[in-house]
Design a protein around this motif. Structure first.
Motif, PDB file in Angstrom:
ATOM      1  N   SER A   1     -10.049   0.934   5.974  1.00 11.39           N
ATOM      2  CA  SER A   1      -9.670  -0.002   6.448  1.00 11.39           C
ATOM      3  C   SER A   1      -9.326  -1.182   5.499  1.00 11.39           C
ATOM      4  O   SER A   1     -10.358  -1.346   4.598  1.00 11.39           O
ATOM      5  CB  SER A   1     -10.409  -0.370   7.805  1.00 11.39           C
ATOM      6  OG  SER A   1     -11.120  -1.755   7.425  1.00 11.39           O
ATOM      7  N   ARG A   2      -8.670  -2.148   5.470  1.00 15.58           N
ATOM      8  CA  ARG A   2      -8.236  -3.010   4.589  1.00 15.58           C
ATOM      9  C   ARG A   2      -9.733  -3.982   4.971  1.00 15.58           C
ATOM     10  O   ARG A   2     -10.409  -4.715   3.384  1.00 15.58           O
ATOM     11  CB  ARG A   2      -7.336  -4.053   4.596  1.00 15.58           C
ATOM     12  CG  ARG A   2      -7.053  -5.368   4.007  1.00 15.58           C
ATOM     13  CD  ARG A   2      -5.477  -6.374   4.355  1.00 15.58           C
ATOM     14  NE  ARG A   2      -5.911  -7.412   3.174  1.00 15.58           N
ATOM     15  CZ  ARG A   2      -4.722  -8.366   3.467  1.00 15.58           C
ATOM     16  NH1 ARG A   2      -3.654  -8.047   3.884  1.00 15.58           N
ATOM     17  NH2 ARG A   2      -4.596  -9.498   3.207  1.00 15.58           N
TER      18      ARG A   2
ATOM     19  N   THR B   1      -5.701   3.764  -1.084  1.00 16.57           N
ATOM     20  CA  THR B   1      -4.091   3.495  -0.526  1.00 16.57           C
ATOM     21  C   THR B   1      -3.681   2.008  -0.431  1.00 16.57           C
ATOM     22  O   THR B   1      -4.621   1.055  -1.007  1.00 16.57           O
ATOM     23  CB  THR B   1      -4.446   3.397   1.287  1.00 16.57           C
ATOM     24  OG1 THR B   1      -5.213   2.837   1.566  1.00 16.57           O
ATOM     25  CG2 THR B   1      -4.718   5.193   1.441  1.00 16.57           C
ATOM     26  N   SER B   2      -2.661   1.952  -0.285  1.00 18.10           N
ATOM     27  CA  SER B   2      -2.232   0.351  -0.383  1.00 18.10           C
ATOM     28  C   SER B   2      -2.805  -1.012   0.683  1.00 18.10           C
ATOM     29  O   SER B   2      -4.106  -1.886  -0.214  1.00 18.10           O
ATOM     30  CB  SER B   2      -0.847   0.213   0.099  1.00 18.10           C
ATOM     31  OG  SER B   2       0.687   0.831  -0.996  1.00 18.10           O
ATOM     32  N   GLU B   3      -3.334  -0.587   1.604  1.00 19.46           N
ATOM     33  CA  GLU B   3      -4.402  -1.092   2.663  1.00 19.46           C
ATOM     34  C   GLU B   3      -5.241  -1.572   1.900  1.00 19.46           C
ATOM     35  O   GLU B   3      -6.556  -2.337   1.833  1.00 19.46           O
ATOM     36  CB  GLU B   3      -4.669  -0.351   3.763  1.00 19.46           C
ATOM     37  CG  GLU B   3      -5.182  -1.080   4.579  1.00 19.46           C
ATOM     38  CD  GLU B   3      -5.433  -1.020   6.173  1.00 19.46           C
ATOM     39  OE1 GLU B   3      -5.683  -1.680   7.183  1.00 19.46           O
ATOM     40  OE2 GLU B   3      -4.918  -0.002   6.655  1.00 19.46           O
ATOM     41  N   GLU B   4      -6.355   0.176   1.739  1.00 18.45           N
ATOM     42  CA  GLU B   4      -7.501  -0.437   0.207  1.00 18.45           C
ATOM     43  C   GLU B   4      -7.290  -1.268  -0.785  1.00 18.45           C
ATOM     44  O   GLU B   4      -7.943  -1.570  -1.216  1.00 18.45           O
ATOM     45  CB  GLU B   4      -7.967   0.953   0.029  1.00 18.45           C
ATOM     46  CG  GLU B   4      -8.699   1.428   1.098  1.00 18.45           C
ATOM     47  CD  GLU B   4      -8.856   3.150   0.491  1.00 18.45           C
ATOM     48  OE1 GLU B   4      -9.736   2.783   1.159  1.00 18.45           O
ATOM     49  OE2 GLU B   4      -7.930   3.377  -0.223  1.00 18.45           O
TER      50      GLU B   4
ATOM     51  N   ASP C   1       3.869  -2.143  -1.213  1.00 20.19           N
ATOM     52  CA  ASP C   1       3.766  -2.370   0.358  1.00 20.19           C
ATOM     53  C   ASP C   1       2.017  -3.387   0.502  1.00 20.19           C
ATOM     54  O   ASP C   1       2.157  -4.122   1.213  1.00 20.19           O
ATOM     55  CB  ASP C   1       3.295  -0.391   0.544  1.00 20.19           C
ATOM     56  CG  ASP C   1       3.957   0.407   0.624  1.00 20.19           C
ATOM     57  OD1 ASP C   1       5.192   0.013   0.999  1.00 20.19           O
ATOM     58  OD2 ASP C   1       3.539   1.631   0.410  1.00 20.19           O
ATOM     59  N   VAL C   2       1.773  -3.033  -1.155  1.00 20.70           N
ATOM     60  CA  VAL C   2       0.395  -4.538  -1.114  1.00 20.70           C
ATOM     61  C   VAL C   2       1.192  -5.799  -1.072  1.00 20.70           C
ATOM     62  O   VAL C   2       0.667  -6.658  -0.387  1.00 20.70           O
ATOM     63  CB  VAL C   2      -0.623  -4.236  -2.002  1.00 20.70           C
ATOM     64  CG1 VAL C   2      -1.319  -5.434  -2.060  1.00 20.70           C
ATOM     65  CG2 VAL C   2      -1.072  -3.095  -2.051  1.00 20.70           C
TER      66      VAL C   2
ATOM     67  N   MET D   1       2.231  -6.716   2.529  1.00 25.17           N
ATOM     68  CA  MET D   1       0.793  -6.387   3.240  1.00 25.17           C
ATOM     69  C   MET D   1      -0.084  -8.581   3.298  1.00 25.17           C
ATOM     70  O   MET D   1      -0.107  -9.422   4.087  1.00 25.17           O
ATOM     71  CB  MET D   1      -0.276  -5.621   3.173  1.00 25.17           C
ATOM     72  CG  MET D   1      -0.292  -4.568   3.535  1.00 25.17           C
ATOM     73  SD  MET D   1      -1.457  -3.458   3.182  1.00 25.17           S
ATOM     74  CE  MET D   1      -0.662  -2.005   3.109  1.00 25.17           C
TER      75      MET D   1
END
Length: 374
Positions: free
Chosen positions: A23-24, A57-60, A244-245, A248
């Motif tokens: 997760s982020r 991932t973008s979230e990471e 995507d980042v 966020m």
């Protein structure tokens, strides 16, 4: 050994069938533990290569940037005060701020040029020249990086500045802040300003691959005010992750370039593929396909053959002389003058870039920067 870090390592390193994305918040925790040395060297190396194989991932990536924001250096603007450097040591660095410091009255966004930390070794970079003409045109530019590092060990931005007579490596954060405000140029130098990130450089050589941190660094912004984020990339999926980042993290002003060796330098030997922010589209960006031939700038890329040759080429351009690197410098300079709002269209930007070089304005800016750090 950190048991908490081991659990995060197990999550990303369990393979195709049982491995999971972080997760982020977990990515931020993992990055923080690596930066602060709370994970062991074996754990850090294992995490970086496992994350490299898995792909972030973008979230990471967003979580990794969150950790850099908390721990790393950060210049300020738009009314914020002083020089910050992350929550955990903000009080310590407050002592470095001169008593005469006052809130920045800068209202234009600072252009942050993100370029691979391991440098260039095939094509001659013009990023430094782009920074000079942007600063000469009134656009503040912030760069960041270190010395020659793995895996490429190419020529880095800092070395180019030093060879041009500008040693930015020994400046305090307060001095970098002052330099940015006075001249429109700032440089965050990892060994001096972010030693925690510098400690992770050795792992790049040991694992033999660029870790996910190398991807994240391209869109890291060590600035607390309004920014125009510029970054290069090599593989098209990277651009999608970056966008995507940005969603966020609330970055709404950006330019992403499929540039030379992953840098933000536009190519001259092929169509430049660019994504620029545009809030008027449903996706928040628009695609630009710029053909150098349409503007008279098509040609072979100038190879990087040696540092001395590169500096000679740059000095010729700054002196208003002809150079085989001049076309690339104008092509890039003109594009970024347009993207940064100095010129209303690309052709006007190209004309202005040529004038800034041939009329000596870029050289005057270099002289100004030299004087400011003496």
């Amino acid at each position: 050994m950190s048991n908490a870090f081991r659990e995060l390592l197990k999550k990303v390193g369990s393979g195709t069938h049982t491995g999971k994305d972080l997760s982020r918040e977990e990515a931020e925790i993992a990055t923080r533990m690596m930066l602060l040395g709370e994970a062991t060297p074996a754990q850090i190396g294992a995490f970086l290569i496992a994350h490299r194989i898995k792909r972030p991932t973008s979230e990471e990536l967003a979580g990794m940037l969150d950790a850099y924001d908390r721990i790393g250096p950060k210049l300020v603007g738009n009314g914020e005060w002083g020089v910050g450097s992350g929550e955990w040591k903000r009080d310590k660095l407050a002592a470095e701020i001169p008593s005469s410091s006052s809130p920045s009255k800068e209202t234009k966004p600072v252009t942050v040029l993100g370029t691979p930390y391991d440098g260039r070794d095939r094509t001659a970079p013009v990023t430094t020249l782009t920074a000079l003409i942007l600063a000469a045109a009134g656009v503040s530019v912030l760069m960041h990086g270190g010395d020659r590092i793995p895996t490429k060990y190419g020529i880095p931005l800092m070395e180019i500045w030093q060879e041009l007579g500008v040693d930015l490596s020994k400046l305090s954060l307060a001095k970098v802040q002052e330099l940015l405000e006075k001249t429109g140029l700032g440089f965050i130098y990892l060994p001096q300003h972010f030693p925690e990130a510098q400690e992770l450089v050795t792992y790049r050589d040991q694992i033999g691959k660029r870790p996910p941190i190398a991807t994240m660094e391209l869109i890291w912004s060590p600035y607390a005010g309004e920014i125009h984020q510029v970054a290069g990339y090599v593989h098209p999926p990277t651009e999608v992750r970056f966008r995507d980042v940005f969603k966020m993290r609330g970055v709404t002003n950006f330019t992403l370039v499929k540039g030379l060796e992953g840098s933000c330098d536009l190519p001259c030997d092929r169509t430049a593929i660019i994504a620029i922010s545009n809030p008027n589209t449903g996706e928040g960006f628009e695609r630009l396909l710029l053909h150098p031939s349409d503007y008279g700038f098509a040609g072979k890329e100038v190879p990087f053959e040696s540092t001395s040759q590169l500096i000679t080429q740059m000095e010729e351009i700054l002196a208003g002389k002809s150079s085989n690197l001049l076309q690339a410098a104008i092509w890039n300079g003109g594009f970024y003058l347009w993207r940064c709002g100095v010129c209303e269209d690309l052709q006007t930007g190209l004309d202005k870039a040529e004038n800034l070089f041939t009329d000596g304005y870029a050289e005057k800016k270099l002289t100004e920067i030299k004087s400011a750090i003496d």
